[in-house]
Design a protein around this motif. Structure first.
Motif, PDB file in Angstrom:
ATOM      1  N   GLU A  85       0.834  -1.200   0.000  1.00  0.00           N
ATOM      2  CA  GLU A  85       0.000   0.000   0.000  1.00  0.00           C
ATOM      3  C   GLU A  85       0.871   1.253   0.000  1.00  0.00           C
ATOM      4  O   GLU A  85       0.583   2.215  -0.722  1.00  0.00           O
ATOM      5  CB  GLU A  85      -0.914   0.000   1.220  1.00  0.00           C
ATOM      6  CG  GLU A  85      -1.815   1.238   1.277  1.00  0.00           C
ATOM      7  CD  GLU A  85      -2.668   1.298   2.531  1.00  0.00           C
ATOM      8  OE1 GLU A  85      -3.809   1.778   2.443  1.00  0.00           O
ATOM      9  OE2 GLU A  85      -2.180   0.863   3.603  1.00  0.00           O
ATOM     10  N   LEU A 154      -8.061  -5.827   6.706  1.00  0.00           N
ATOM     11  CA  LEU A 154      -8.353  -4.439   6.376  1.00  0.00           C
ATOM     12  C   LEU A 154      -7.326  -3.851   5.420  1.00  0.00           C
ATOM     13  O   LEU A 154      -7.674  -3.148   4.471  1.00  0.00           O
ATOM     14  CB  LEU A 154      -8.409  -3.602   7.662  1.00  0.00           C
ATOM     15  CG  LEU A 154      -8.722  -2.116   7.490  1.00  0.00           C
ATOM     16  CD1 LEU A 154     -10.104  -1.935   6.862  1.00  0.00           C
ATOM     17  CD2 LEU A 154      -8.647  -1.397   8.835  1.00  0.00           C
ATOM     18  N   ARG A 158      -7.923  -2.510   1.717  1.00  0.00           N
ATOM     19  CA  ARG A 158      -7.650  -1.098   1.466  1.00  0.00           C
ATOM     20  C   ARG A 158      -6.809  -0.902   0.207  1.00  0.00           C
ATOM     21  O   ARG A 158      -7.013   0.065  -0.539  1.00  0.00           O
ATOM     22  CB  ARG A 158      -6.938  -0.500   2.680  1.00  0.00           C
ATOM     23  CG  ARG A 158      -7.083   1.006   2.807  1.00  0.00           C
ATOM     24  CD  ARG A 158      -6.742   1.446   4.208  1.00  0.00           C
ATOM     25  NE  ARG A 158      -5.357   1.127   4.556  1.00  0.00           N
ATOM     26  CZ  ARG A 158      -4.944   0.879   5.788  1.00  0.00           C
ATOM     27  NH1 ARG A 158      -5.812   0.886   6.785  1.00  0.00           N
ATOM     28  NH2 ARG A 158      -3.675   0.623   6.028  1.00  0.00           N
ATOM     29  N   SER A 161      -9.273  -1.245  -2.537  1.00  0.00           N
ATOM     30  CA  SER A 161     -10.183  -0.098  -2.562  1.00  0.00           C
ATOM     31  C   SER A 161      -9.527   1.133  -3.169  1.00  0.00           C
ATOM     32  O   SER A 161     -10.185   1.923  -3.867  1.00  0.00           O
ATOM     33  CB  SER A 161     -10.671   0.215  -1.149  1.00  0.00           C
ATOM     34  OG  SER A 161     -11.467  -0.839  -0.651  1.00  0.00           O
ATOM     35  N   ARG A 162      -8.240   1.318  -2.903  1.00  0.00           N
ATOM     36  CA  ARG A 162      -7.536   2.475  -3.469  1.00  0.00           C
ATOM     37  C   ARG A 162      -7.536   2.418  -4.994  1.00  0.00           C
ATOM     38  O   ARG A 162      -7.690   3.444  -5.668  1.00  0.00           O
ATOM     39  CB  ARG A 162      -6.097   2.532  -2.948  1.00  0.00           C
ATOM     40  CG  ARG A 162      -5.977   2.968  -1.494  1.00  0.00           C
ATOM     41  CD  ARG A 162      -4.523   3.103  -1.079  1.00  0.00           C
ATOM     42  NE  ARG A 162      -4.372   3.492   0.311  1.00  0.00           N
ATOM     43  CZ  ARG A 162      -4.459   4.727   0.774  1.00  0.00           C
ATOM     44  NH1 ARG A 162      -4.679   5.718  -0.090  1.00  0.00           N
ATOM     45  NH2 ARG A 162      -4.315   4.996   2.057  1.00  0.00           N
TER      46      ARG A 162
END
Length: 224
Positions: A85, A154, A158, A161-162
């Motif tokens: 991430e 999570l 995430r 989702s980004r």
């Protein structure tokens, strides 16, 4: 970029571990050597007893950090996706064109991983091999719904989702952004696995990488 990564701190859900392994030399050694051992013998054959022998410590000392080997694998996976991430955010921060941003994001999450020398006790290249071979074992369990509610996945969600948000920038009317991006992120792991073990059912090889395939997929699906 190396300086930025040197100051980067991985944040993992505290429910995954008993004691944060990042806080002690033994904990960091457990992470370092567990990656090496899982890569050598596979997760199914991996035990805390074998890890204890490898690090020259009692098996009981490992249980002071992790309840079981499943939680250790979830921790390593969370570490990997947190690192991924950060790479994703850093690489796309100054790209204004959403199409170019999407291409860069897909490249980041599907390309071959090189070791980052700034994290001395984590070999990201070896960890990537474990994620390719073993990541589904963190998800395909009877406890998945409970662990999901507790936030174990999570960071992984995430990351996806980004990239979904970038797809929405390009085409807010596209109906299948979630399915497309989750298929790309997890599918790239599967394509690397097929490339190494079941070559006859993938087009990926030493010249054609999963990144080539997925860039082509988004270009024909979204970027026209």
């Amino acid at each position: 970029m190396n300086t930025v990564f040197a100051n980067f701190k991985i944040q993992i859900n505290s429910k995954i571990y008993v004691k944060n392994p990042e806080t002690s030399d033994l904990g960091r050694k457990i992470l370092e050597q567990s990656i090496i051992l899982i890569d050598e013998i596979g997760f199914d054959n991996f035990t805390f007893k074998k890890l204890g022998e490898k690090i020259g410590s009692n098996e009981s000392s490992i249980y002071r950090y992790f309840e079981n080997k499943h939680k250790l694998l979830v921790y390593l996976s969370s570490w990997y996706w947190s690192w991924m991430e950060y790479k994703l955010v850093f690489a796309t921060a100054n790209i204004n064109d959403p199409k170019e941003k999407l291409k860069k994001a897909i490249t980041i999450v599907t390309e071959k991983v090189e070791d980052d020398n700034n994290t001395s006790y984590i070999n990201e290249s070896t960890l990537n091999k474990i994620i390719i071979a073993e990541f589904t074992k963190t998800l395909h369990t009877k406890e998945i719904d409970i662990e999901n509610k507790e936030g174990f996945f999570l960071i992984y969600k995430r990351v996806i989702s980004r990239i979904i948000e970038i797809v929405k920038e390009i085409n807010p009317e596209y109906k299948y952004a979630k399915s497309l991006i989750s298929s790309i992120v997890e599918g790239s792991l599967h394509q690397y696995y097929l490339k190494d073990h079941l070559k006859s059912i993938t087009d990926c090889d030493e010249k054609t990488t999963p990144t080539h395939f997925y860039l082509n997929l988004i270009e024909t699906t979204l970027i026209k």
